[in-house]
Structure formats: C-alpha cells, structure tokens
Enzyme design. Structure first.
Site: not given
Length: 655
Positions: A444, A493, A534, A606
């Site tokens: 990620d 996520k 975002k 991530k």
C-alpha cells in the site's frame, strides 16, 4: 567603503556594490571588484566579518587614485566565508551599480544623518544576505562523485566497498542488563552498469497509471504548460530519488555538503523507463487520462496524442474480489481458467521485455484494492509454494487476482510490488519468491495521511507524550474511493492504515503498559464531487504532564494521484537499484542478494512487508535513514549519525 588616507578631517562614506567576483572551491583566491565614484579597488578577501557593520576586507592594487585598504559594508561576506563551489574563471554579474548620491561626506556630529546612513546600510546588508542565502550553492554538489578510500574500489563494472557494521547486543544475565558493542565486516558490490528497464502496471488505465505515464512523457520532452498561476515546467517533485538530497559529509569549513539522492549510486533515469501494463478497462490511456481529471488541461492537451497510442493489455478480473460497482469498467478481461490467465500474464511479461529490448521488468500493482482473501493461511491452498501453484491449477476460489500477478511475476524473474493493502503475499508467495530469489515488496502506497501520522506519532511518543486516541477521517471522489465504499474493500485499507503506529507504541513501556494501545479509528467515505482531491482530517488526543490533555487537529487536502505517482516511480527505481547490490559477510566466498522480501522499501509503503521474524518499523525517518545508510555502506561510508561532533568543539575555518 571607508577609504583611508584621504587627508581630510571628515570621514568619507562610499556606498558601493559588488560588480563581479571570481572564486574557486576552498574559499581562497577570490577576486572582488568594487565600483565607486572615486576609484575601483581589486583585492583578495583576507578576513570575513559576520556583523552588519563588517564585510570583506580588501587590499587595493593601486588602480584609481591610489592604493587603498578598507572594509566593504555588507553581508555578502557570509557567502565568501563559505567555500564556494565555483571554478576559477567563472564570472557572475551582480545587480546594481554605484549610487552617486551615496558618495558624499557627512558631519559625524550630525546624528540624524548618521541614523539615516545606518538604516540604509542595514537594509543594504539585509538585502545582500537574503540574496546570498538564495543564490549560495556552497553546500550542494549536483554532479557525480567518487569516494577516495582504501575501503572502496571502482571498476568499470562495479563498486566494491568494505564496511564495518556496528550494532549493540543487549543481554540479561542473572537480573543484570549487559550491553555489548558488536562489529562485523561486510563487503558490498554494486553493479555500475545501468540496465534498460520496463515497468508494467496492473491497473495501468487508472488515475495512478495514467498520471505516472503522462508525467514521464512530459519530463522526457521537457514540456511546459500553463495553469491559472502561470507557466509550470515538468518536474519530479515528491520523488524521494529525484527531488530530495542526502548529506554526504562536510567541507573543509565544517559545513554540511548535500548531494542529490539519485547521485549516491548509479540509478535509472525515470525518463528512460518503458511503461506498459494491464487494465480491466480497454480505454486508451489518452482518454483515461482525461477521465481521471488529475493533470492540468494544458498538459493533457500536449501529451494526449502520445498517450492515446497506449492501450492496456487485458487483465485478470474475479468479480468477487473488488466492489460490484466496478463491473461496468470490466471491458478488457482475460478469459479461461486461473491457470490459463496466469500463463497469459507470464507471456505478456516475456513479450513486453522482448519487444522493447529490455534487460529487466518490474511489475507493480496499482489497481483497485481487493478484499482480504479468507484465511491468510489455508492449509493445502496457500501455505506453501507447491500447494499455491496446485491451487491455481485447480481454480481455488480464494486465489486473488493480485496473487495471480505476483506468482506470474516471480516465475518470470520480475520483481513484484503491491501498491494496495490486500493480503496478496500469502505464505506460498513468500516461499516462491525465496525459492526463485525474486524481490517482492509491499503493501500500500504511503502518500498522504498515513505518512503524516507516522511522523507525528513518532514525534509525540519520542517526546514522552502519551497518545491516547487517533481518529482519521477521509473522503475522496476518484475510482479508488468508489471501490472502497464497499465494506469488504474498506476493511483491507483500514487494516493497513491502523497498524502504522504499533512499533512506536511498543517502543515506550514507560507510557504504555504491555498490550495497551491508543484508540485508533479510520473512516473513508466516497464523495464524487471532490474527485482526486482527497480530504483527510485527523484528531490526536494525548495525555501530557500531570494529567493534562493535549489535542492536535489537522486538515490535509491531498492530490491523491499526484502524491502517489512519484512514489510509484521511486519504488520501481529503488527496487531495480537493489537488484544490482550484493553483499557478503567477512570470510564468505560468494556474494548474495538482499532477502527477497525487500523491506528497505518501507519508507514508501503503509504496511511494510518484512521477512518472517523481522521487526516492523513504521517510524518514517527511521525508514528513510535505513535506506540512506545502506546506500552509504555500498560506498564504504559510515552511517549518518547526526552527532556533528565537529561542531561541538572549538574550531577554526581559515579562508
């Protein structure tokens, strides 16, 4: 300028500007030409003074009315005190000429005139200091360099470096803690020959894939375009490898010297990457770029024709693994069994490599987030490499598209990077990568909110502040947000974003009892109106001194794909670089590669994937320093420890 020997009773003040200078690295032999109404003085800088009333002392050579010696008032002396990276003979024009109005005498008893003069001198000094700060390049070297050391050897093909790895072993002996310094010698070998590299993206027609491709085309052609702010030129801002620097050491004045990250070791130029890939949507990349609405219109217009010639290959589509709202995009999908689709992907990689005459291919997943495959370990299905390959052959339902791509890449010897949070790397994939000695990395992309979180929580806990709760809210309107609006995909996520603080919490048993953890909530919502822009809002509540409470609230607007695109480029370039690095312990006969799980990429991801039994590190700057220090080791250089002892002692820097 205060000339001496005028023979007059009053003090004469000259205001002069530097017309030009010539200098070389090391700070010596700097020639200064000062213009004034009365004379021109040439001299060698013999002293520097950092006060506003000091400057550069000049010794005249007799030009003009006679030999003079004096002080030029101004802060440019700072620039000369530093070691200028200029070649002898370079001439640089400085704006401004002599102001005749300043070349007049004044009565020292006139306080008002003295104050006025001091104000003018101060502003002149301040302007020149700012100019010097903006234009000085004494601590930055943009060109290639070589290490001069008996521990480093350069050949036409490789760099060989001997490196002493120092660690500290801690043991508990009968209730007593014993700390023992350890040292072990390694030899590094880095291939200097830069290969021709192809990058194949899964999800090439999405926002990330089109943004990366268009930006490389723009940079390759040096395209400039206009937005509402004016002209913008192509760049790689946001790229660790292309737009950041590394402190390489000090110059002979003790000042920090920085070099571009990309110059530390031989690295592929992103403009030379050959891009290809797969997508479940057949839309040509030019139209896909327009649909994404990420790049400025004027830039889209200039790269559209070249982009429109690019079409993604058919991709794997198992509807159960992504949101149902993606079904309308699935116009370009592979047919047949899972084994047949796996075989086709392998053929696509071979054909791409052959068609473009590539030395190697790196495959990267930038497609939709998948739901988690049920049961990370399924005995007889994904627990070993052999069972995983057999499960693909018989069409097991819990083999995800991303896992199929990972298997195909590994079997073709192509490194595979997972840019989404799903559990692609089941145990069988890890074992297969180790058997074939092919790199894998994940999971990620770390681009916005999580990157900030890993910095802020590290700061708070390192400062002895107890983080009690973290609440993170996001909304976005691109296709990624649309896919994440389905709970199964959001769960993947949520897991990757929630684990980012674990190692930092575990590092401080003064603040946290065993098993204690801050409350951590992550929310993601789909709001079509905001598109790729975002919004991320975070609240950090911490306990501070004597029962007090500290609350930090943060709002972050992230241009999602413009942040992710340079990370994708970095992942490809760094993965390729580490494919050319080998090392061996002292006494070993053969060099070996890094472990196939390439954890050195953690700074960009991530949820860092690490080899079994290896601690996970999420603290951002620790991750970066790990990467930098490994690259320094490849040059036989000590790790960057930030002690700066040379600045903790009395020292002299002669010009």
């Amino acid at each position: 300028m205060y000339p001496r020997g005028s023979g007059k009773g009053e003090r004469t003040v000259w205001k002069a500007q530097i017309d030009q200078w010539v200098g070389r690295r090391g700070g010596g032999d700097i020639r200064v030409v000062v213009g004034s109404k009365k004379e021109i003085l040439e001299g060698v800088v013999v002293k520097s003074n950092l006060s506003p009333w000091g400057g550069v002392r000049l010794k005249g050579d007799g030009r003009g009315k006679g030999s003079r010696e004096g002080w030029w008032v101004g802060g440019v002396g700072w620039g000369w005190k530093k070691c200028l990276p200029r070649d002898r003979g370079d001439e640089v024009a400085c704006a401004g000429r002599v102001e005749e109005s300043a070349c007049k005498s004044y009565d020292a008893r006139d306080g008002r005139r003295r104050i006025f003069l001091h104000i003018r001198v101060f502003w002149m000094w301040l302007a020149l200091v700012l100019f010097d700060a903006m234009t000085s390049t004494e601590s930055f070297f943009d060109g290639p360099f070589e290490v001069e050391s008996d521990k480093v050897k350069y050949t036409d093909d490789a760099i060989y470096a001997t490196y002493t790895y120092q660690t500290t072993l801690v043991e508990n002996r009968n209730g007593k803690t014993v700390v023992m310094p350890q040292a072990q010698n390694f030899e590094f070998k880095t291939d200097r020959i830069i290969p021709r590299v192809g990058a194949m993206f899964v999800g090439w027609g999405g926002n990330n894939g089109t943004t990366v491709t268009a930006s490389i085309i723009a940079n390759r052609h040096g395209i400039a375009w206009n937005n509402k702010e004016g002209e913008v030129r192509s760049n790689y801002f946001g790229s660790l490898t292309q737009s950041s620097t590394i402190r390489i050491g000090n110059n002979d004045c003790g000042e920090n010297v920085y070099v571009p990250f990309k110059n530390l070791l031989p690295m592929v130029n992103p403009n030379d990457l050959v891009i290809g890939g797969w997508d479940i949507c057949s839309t040509p990349l030019g139209d896909a770029m327009k649909n994404a609405k990420v790049l400025d219109y004027d830039l889209q217009r200039q790269v559209y024709d070249e982009m429109q010639k690019l079409r993604p290959l058919p991709s794997v589509y198992f509807p159960d693994f992504i949101a149902a709202n993606q079904a309308g995009r699935a116009t370009n999908v592979l047919k047949g069994s899972k084994q047949e689709q796996l075989d086709q992907i392998r053929k696509d990689i071979r054909d791409f490599k052959s068609t473009h005459n590539l030395d190697k291919v790196i495959v990267l997943w930038t497609a939709n987030t998948e739901r988690f495959a049920e049961n990370q370990i399924q005995t007889g299905v994904n627990d070993t490499a052999e069972n995983l390959l057999a499960a693909v052959q018989r069409g097991e339902s819990e083999i995800s598209p991303s896992t199929v791509f990972a298997i195909a890449s590994i079997l073709e010897g192509a490194s595979y990077i997972n840019g989404s949070p799903q559990n692609t790397f089941v145990p069988g994939v890890l074992e297969l990568a180790e058997e074939k000695q092919v790199f894998i990395g994940g999971d990620d992309f770390k681009s916005g909110q999580t990157k900030v979180k890993s910095v802020l929580v590290d700061f708070l806990i390192s400062a002895g502040i107890k983080v009690k709760s973290i609440v993170s809210y996001n909304h976005l309107g691109n296709n990624d947000g649309r896919n994440l609006s389905q709970p199964e995909m959001f769960r993947s996520k949520e897991i990757s974003k929630s684990n980012v603080v674990d190692d930092m919490v575990a590092s401080n048993n003064i603040l946290y009892e065993p098993g204690e953890h801050p409350d951590h909530v992550v929310v993601i919502k789909y709001v079509p109106n905001v598109g790729d822009s975002k919004r991320a809002m975070d609240e950090y509540v911490s306990e501070i001194f004597m029962g007090g409470t500290n609350t930090i609230v943060m709002h972050n607007t992230c241009e999602d794909s413009l942040l992710a695109a340079p990370i994708i480029i970095d992942l490809v370039l760094l993965c390729e670089l580490f494919e050319r690095v080998e090392l061996k312990r002292e006494g070993a006969k053969e060099f070996e590669r890094f472990h196939p799980v390439l954890s050195v990429l953690s700074f960009l991801l991530k949820a860092p994937l690490v080899p079994p039994g290896t601690p996970v590190v999420n603290a951002l700057f620790t991750q970066r320093q790990c990467m930098v220090n490994i690259m320094r080791a490849c040059l036989g250089l000590a790790p960057e420890n930030n002690m700066l002892l040379e600045h903790k002692l009395n020292r002299n820097c002669s010009m």
